[in-house]
Design a protein around this motif. Structure first.
Motif, short mmCIF file in Angstrom:
data_model
loop_
_atom_site.label_atom_id
_atom_site.label_comp_id
_atom_site.label_asym_id
_atom_site.label_seq_id
_atom_site.Cartn_x
_atom_site.Cartn_y
_atom_site.Cartn_z
N VAL A 34 0.85 -1.39 0.06
CA VAL A 34 -0.04 0.15 -0.12
C VAL A 34 0.65 1.01 -0.08
CG1 VAL A 34 -1.98 1.29 1.02
CG2 VAL A 34 -1.67 -1.04 1.53
N ASP A 35 0.97 2.14 -1.12
CA ASP A 35 1.78 2.98 -1.15
C ASP A 35 1.12 4.26 -0.47
OD1 ASP A 35 3.62 1.99 -2.96
OD2 ASP A 35 2.44 2.49 -4.71
N PRO A 36 1.78 4.79 0.77
CA PRO A 36 1.27 5.79 1.42
C PRO A 36 1.15 7.27 0.62
CG PRO A 36 3.26 4.88 2.47
CD PRO A 36 3.07 4.34 1.16
N PRO A 37 0.15 7.80 0.97
CA PRO A 37 0.01 9.22 0.33
C PRO A 37 1.53 9.88 0.51
CG PRO A 37 -1.79 8.97 1.55
CD PRO A 37 -0.75 8.01 1.69
N SER A 38 1.77 10.96 -0.74
CA SER A 38 2.94 11.67 -0.50
C SER A 38 3.03 12.79 0.30
CB SER A 38 3.57 12.18 -2.09
OG SER A 38 3.74 10.87 -2.74
N ALA A 39 3.63 13.05 1.37
CA ALA A 39 3.80 14.04 2.26
C ALA A 39 2.58 14.83 2.49
CB ALA A 39 4.96 14.91 1.66
N PRO A 40 1.53 14.43 3.14
CA PRO A 40 0.55 15.34 3.52
C PRO A 40 1.01 16.33 4.35
CG PRO A 40 0.31 13.18 4.23
CD PRO A 40 1.51 13.12 3.57
N PRO A 41 0.30 17.46 4.79
CA PRO A 41 0.68 18.45 5.70
C PRO A 41 0.69 17.97 6.89
CG PRO A 41 -1.02 19.45 4.15
CD PRO A 41 -0.73 17.88 3.78
N ALA A 42 1.35 18.36 7.88
CA ALA A 42 1.73 17.86 9.28
C ALA A 42 0.22 17.57 10.01
CB ALA A 42 2.68 18.84 9.93
N ALA A 43 -0.54 18.46 9.70
CA ALA A 43 -1.85 18.57 10.59
C ALA A 43 -2.60 17.53 10.26
CB ALA A 43 -2.72 19.98 10.36
N VAL A 44 -2.67 17.26 8.62
CA VAL A 44 -3.42 16.02 8.13
C VAL A 44 -2.64 14.79 8.67
CG1 VAL A 44 -3.86 14.91 5.70
CG2 VAL A 44 -4.11 17.29 6.15
N ALA A 45 -1.41 14.70 8.63
CA ALA A 45 -0.75 13.55 8.94
C ALA A 45 -1.00 12.98 10.23
CB ALA A 45 0.72 13.62 8.85
N GLU A 70 5.31 -0.16 6.19
CA GLU A 70 4.39 0.13 7.35
C GLU A 70 4.29 1.91 7.37
OE1 GLU A 70 5.05 -0.11 11.97
OE2 GLU A 70 5.74 -1.81 10.75
N SER A 71 3.05 2.20 7.64
CA SER A 71 2.89 3.74 7.78
C SER A 71 1.67 4.16 8.44
CB SER A 71 2.53 4.53 6.43
OG SER A 71 2.36 5.78 6.41
N ASP A 72 1.50 5.12 9.19
CA ASP A 72 0.20 5.60 9.85
C ASP A 72 -0.73 6.11 8.89
OD1 ASP A 72 1.18 5.06 12.39
OD2 ASP A 72 1.72 7.14 13.00
N LEU A 73 -0.31 6.20 7.57
CA LEU A 73 -1.42 6.58 6.64
C LEU A 73 -1.80 5.36 5.59
CD1 LEU A 73 1.30 9.53 4.91
CD2 LEU A 73 -0.54 9.73 6.98
N THR A 74 -1.52 4.32 6.16
CA THR A 74 -2.25 3.08 5.34
C THR A 74 -2.70 1.93 6.41
OG1 THR A 74 -0.07 1.92 5.23
CG2 THR A 74 -0.51 3.59 3.46
N ALA A 75 -3.63 1.05 5.81
CA ALA A 75 -4.06 0.04 6.61
C ALA A 75 -4.76 -0.91 5.57
CB ALA A 75 -5.01 0.32 7.66
N CYS A 86 -5.02 7.47 4.22
CA CYS A 86 -5.55 8.43 4.68
C CYS A 86 -4.39 9.59 4.19
CB CYS A 86 -5.53 8.22 6.40
SG CYS A 86 -6.09 10.08 6.89
N GLY A 87 -4.87 10.74 4.20
CA GLY A 87 -4.12 11.86 3.79
C GLY A 87 -3.90 12.06 2.44
N ILE A 88 -4.75 11.81 1.58
CA ILE A 88 -4.51 11.91 -0.08
C ILE A 88 -5.17 13.28 -0.31
CG2 ILE A 88 -4.94 9.24 -0.32
CD1 ILE A 88 -8.12 10.24 -1.43
N PRO A 89 -4.68 13.61 -1.44
CA PRO A 89 -5.06 15.19 -1.97
C PRO A 89 -6.69 14.88 -2.33
CG PRO A 89 -3.34 14.57 -2.97
CD PRO A 89 -3.48 13.27 -2.38
N ARG A 90 -7.37 16.02 -2.45
CA ARG A 90 -8.74 15.97 -2.65
C ARG A 90 -8.86 15.51 -4.09
NH1 ARG A 90 -11.15 21.26 -2.02
NH2 ARG A 90 -10.04 21.78 -3.99
N PRO A 91 -9.59 14.48 -4.41
CA PRO A 91 -9.81 13.97 -5.61
C PRO A 91 -10.75 14.83 -6.37
CG PRO A 91 -10.68 12.47 -4.11
CD PRO A 91 -10.42 13.32 -3.12
N ALA A 92 -10.33 14.96 -7.84
CA ALA A 92 -10.93 16.11 -8.72
C ALA A 92 -12.62 15.84 -8.76
CB ALA A 92 -10.34 15.95 -10.05
#
Length: 163
Positions: A34-45, A70-75, A86-92
């Motif tokens: 599961v590829d974690p989202p790329s560098a979400p803002p700290a508040a989102v993370a 392993e990442s807090d952004l994936t499960a 979690c922490g993906i950019p808003r989908p168009a």
């Protein structure tokens, strides 16, 4: 995404869409890529880390599987049968009023049938966007989003993410 409130009928929505199988490994493997989202803002993370701690151990009768890396952004549950990011950019598509959605336990979800045959649910109106990909076998389980929605409602406040 339409802001209309619709009664929860995930089973009916998915059956009508004839949800195809998601690409990836079969359920029950030793881990799911599961590829974690790329560098979400700290508040989102931070919100995603809180969500990660509250996620259920079982979804649609599938046990939690290690998400790799392993990442807090994936499960994941059941290998790659159910995968969360979690922490993906808003989908168009979130801005398209013609897109279909459901509400489960106070959490709105955008429903998307993907070109590759998968199915994706994405939260809306939350300060962190979370997507869940589900394979065909488990997408028709009407309770699949219930536990996930409860964890999201508890940890990710309502609002519009600027990310």
């Amino acid at each position: 995404m339409s802001r209309h409130r619709r009664p929860f009928s995930l089973l009916a929505a998915l059956t009508a869409l004839a949800v195809p199988a998601a690409a990836g490994c079969s359920p029950g493997g030793s881990g799911a890529r599961v590829d974690p989202p790329s560098a979400p803002p700290a508040a989102v993370a931070g919100l995603c880390a809180a969500l990660h701690k509250e996620l259920p151990g079982t979804v649609a009768s599938l046990d939690r599987t290690p998400a790799l890396p392993e990442s807090d952004l994936t499960a994941a549950w059941g290998g790659s049968a159910i995968v969360l990011r979690c922490g993906i950019p808003r989908p168009a598509k979130m801005l398209d009023e013609k897109q279909d959605g459901v509400e489960v336990n106070g959490v709105g979800w955008l429903l998307e049938k993907l070109d590759d045959g998968g199915f994706r649910f994405t939260t809306g109106m939350r300060l962190a966007y979370t997507e869940v990909r589900v394979d065909k076998e488990h997408a028709t389980d009407a309770g699949m989003l219930v536990g996930l929605s409860a964890a999201i409602a508890k940890t990710v406040p309502e609002g519009i993410s600027s990310y």
